[in-house]
Design a protein around this motif. Structure first.
Motif: not given
Ligand SMILES: Cc1cc2nc3c(=O)[nH]c(=O)nc-3n(C[C@H](O)[C@H](O)[C@H](O)COP(=O)(O)OP(=O)(O)OC[C@H]3O[C@@H](n4cnc5c(N)ncnc54)[C@H](O)[C@@H]3O)c2cc1C
Length: 475
Positions: A77, A82, A143
């Motif tokens: 998946p 990131t 992030s």
């Protein structure tokens, strides 16, 4: 590790029929290559998938997994890619299941203070949508402008506001999960309390895509604080910066939202990268402190008290960010450290070790000793308020790559051994992926690892879900 089957042209026809031709990438290395990596720095570890699929619905995810399980094809998946542990890298090829099209905020339920979202929503979009109703989703990975909420759940992401608000898992009330055999299960829901059966919701949180695919996530929201204030505190030395941390936590009478520290090297790198002029950027260490609350009046006394505590602990200066623009400048400095350090030398490794707060100073001593011994750059920064220290070990530009490759393993072993000896652990938020897998036995014993293998086998007997991650191979 099981033996997997290669993806055949027949498989590709079948899978393309599930998602539609447009959302199936195969036989095109250039288009496949962005899905063979994450933000882990050493690109030599990239691995191309055989096919990338971009489903739009839970039913499509289910059909893909059913086929992959029958054919024994590995499935990785993928959120936004990131991650910093190589967890989304398809080590065994096979299928990368990108959740990028499942990106709807399904509902902001203000009465129950929950959000129902698909896994491909960018985390910050949830914050923005909740804020419109005076609510907050309290997850705040640095992030957040690019990562997906599904990836946050799968890594149990932490971040800059975890001192007060905790990490992602605290806000996960329910999950829709597609199991490796294609079955769809629903765990938890909108209830704030639920003790029926084992807590499978939180078994899924942090499972790094090895147990199933989240296709819908129910998040707890909380009231949005009406006021926040940031302090930037400069200390002459890193040691004094670190010594102030327990004092602020135990004497100020409130939990700050944020308590981040940065050493001189990290701050200077980020300031240079942002072309930012900072007062006293030669300070040995900085603390970024945020407090929030119901009103300006409520937090005023708090941040003044924290400022006084820092001055008593030897701070040179306490800057109070007077407005949102200055607050954002300060936060940008912290958020951009990683990129700034990458621009100095892309050959580096980023670790997010954790120790009890009282051991941060001892950890820093150990880090600097290791850094000097191996002649590498060792800037440190991180979530001081929860002991989660981010260590970037950077190859000096003049060091030959072969020398870096030769020392890296020993260097990491010494770092993680030092962390374990201080009662710490090897990852606080980035996860294990494949990158830290071999070091897991330093902090999990044989019995605990045997339980992990049993859980994995119960969910995924064919071992197709994100193989090669998290659980070390048996010796
Ligand atoms: C500049 C920068 C700053 C960062 N700051 C932080 C920080 O403050 N805190 C922090 O915790 N992390 C931080 N990270 C790391 C990273 O952003 C987080 O780990 C994030 O949670 C990964 O989300 P993603 O969508 O990119 O997931 P990916 O990298 O795509 O995947 C990560 C893992 O999640 C699995 N996965 C993804 N979606 C699903 C799904 N729907 N179902 C099941 N499994 C799934 C993947 O298989 C993989 O194992 C930072 C990274 C960068 C580059």
């Amino acid at each position: 590790m099981p033996t997997f089957n290669p993806v055949t042209p027949q498989d590709i026809d079948h899978l393309a029929a599930i998602v539609g031709e447009k959302y199936c990438i195969a036989n095109d290395p250039e288009k496949l290559s962005p899905y063979g990596t994450d933000e882990i720095s050493d690109k030599r570890n990239n691995h191309l998938p055989e096919v990338v699929l971009k489903p739009a619905t839970t039913a499509e995810v289910s059909a893909i997994l059913r086929h992959a399980n029958q054919r024994c094809i590995p499935v990785t998946p993928r959120g936004a890619g990131t991650g910093l542990a190589g967890a989304a890298v398809p080590l065994y090829g096979g299928i990368v299941l990108s959740l990028e099209r499942m990106n709807r905020i399904v509902e902001i339920d203000t009465e129950n203070m929950v959000a129902v979202v698909e896994p491909g929503v960018i985390t910050n979009e949830i914050n923005l949508a909740a804020a419109e109703y005076g609510l907050l989703y309290a997850g705040y990975p640095m992030s957040l402008l690019s990562c997906f909420i599904g990836g946050n759940v799968a890594t149990n992401a932490g971040g800059g506001k975890a001192v007060k608000y905790g990490v992602t898992g605290r806000y996960i009330l329910g999950l829709e999960v597609v199991l490796p055999n294609g079955e769809i299960i629903h765990l938890g829901g909108k209830n704030l309390k639920d003790v029926v059966g084992y807590d499978l919701v939180h078994l899924m949180v942090g499972s790094e895509g090895t147990l199933g695919v989240f296709t819908r996530i129910i998040l707890k929201l909380i009231p949005l604080p009406k006021a926040a204030m940031d302090l930037l505190v400069l200390f002459p030395t890193l040691q004094q910066t670190i010594n102030a941390i327990p004092r602020v936590l135990t004497h100020s009478g409130v939990l700050p939202t944020t308590l981040e520290f940065m050493d001189r090297y990290a701050v200077q790198a980020s300031a240079r990268y942002l072309n930012e002029e900072l007062p006293l950027q030669d300070a040995g260490g900085l603390l970024l402190v945020e407090v929030d609350g119901g009103s300006e009046a409520e937090i005023e006394g708090v941040y003044e008290a924290i400022g006084d505590l820092c001055m008593e602990s030897g701070a040179i200066e306490v800057y109070v960010a007077p407005n949102a623009t200055t607050q954002e400048r300060i936060w940008a400095l912290r958020r951009n450290i990683a990129e700034a350090l990458m621009s100095i030398s892309p050959i580096q490794t980023s670790e997010d070790v954790v120790v009890p707060i009282s051991k941060i100073a001892a950890l820093m001593d150990a880090l600097y000793a290791i850094g000097e011994r191996y002649d590498v750059l060792f800037p440190a920064y991180g979530h001081a308020g929860d002991g989660n220290v981010h260590v970037r070990i950077i190859k000096k530009p003049e060091m030959p790559l072969a020398q870096w490759d030769a020392i890296k393993h020993n260097l990491l072993t010494e770092l993680f051994q030092a962390v374990a000896a201080l009662g710490g652990t090897i990852s606080g938020e980035h996860g294990i992926g494949y990158k830290k897998k071999e070091f897991v036995p330093l902090v999990l014993d044989r019995n605990v690892l045997a339980l992990h293998r049993g859980i994995k086998a119960a969910f995924d007997p064919n071992g197709i879900m994100n193989p090669g991650k998290v659980i070390p191979d048996e010796d």
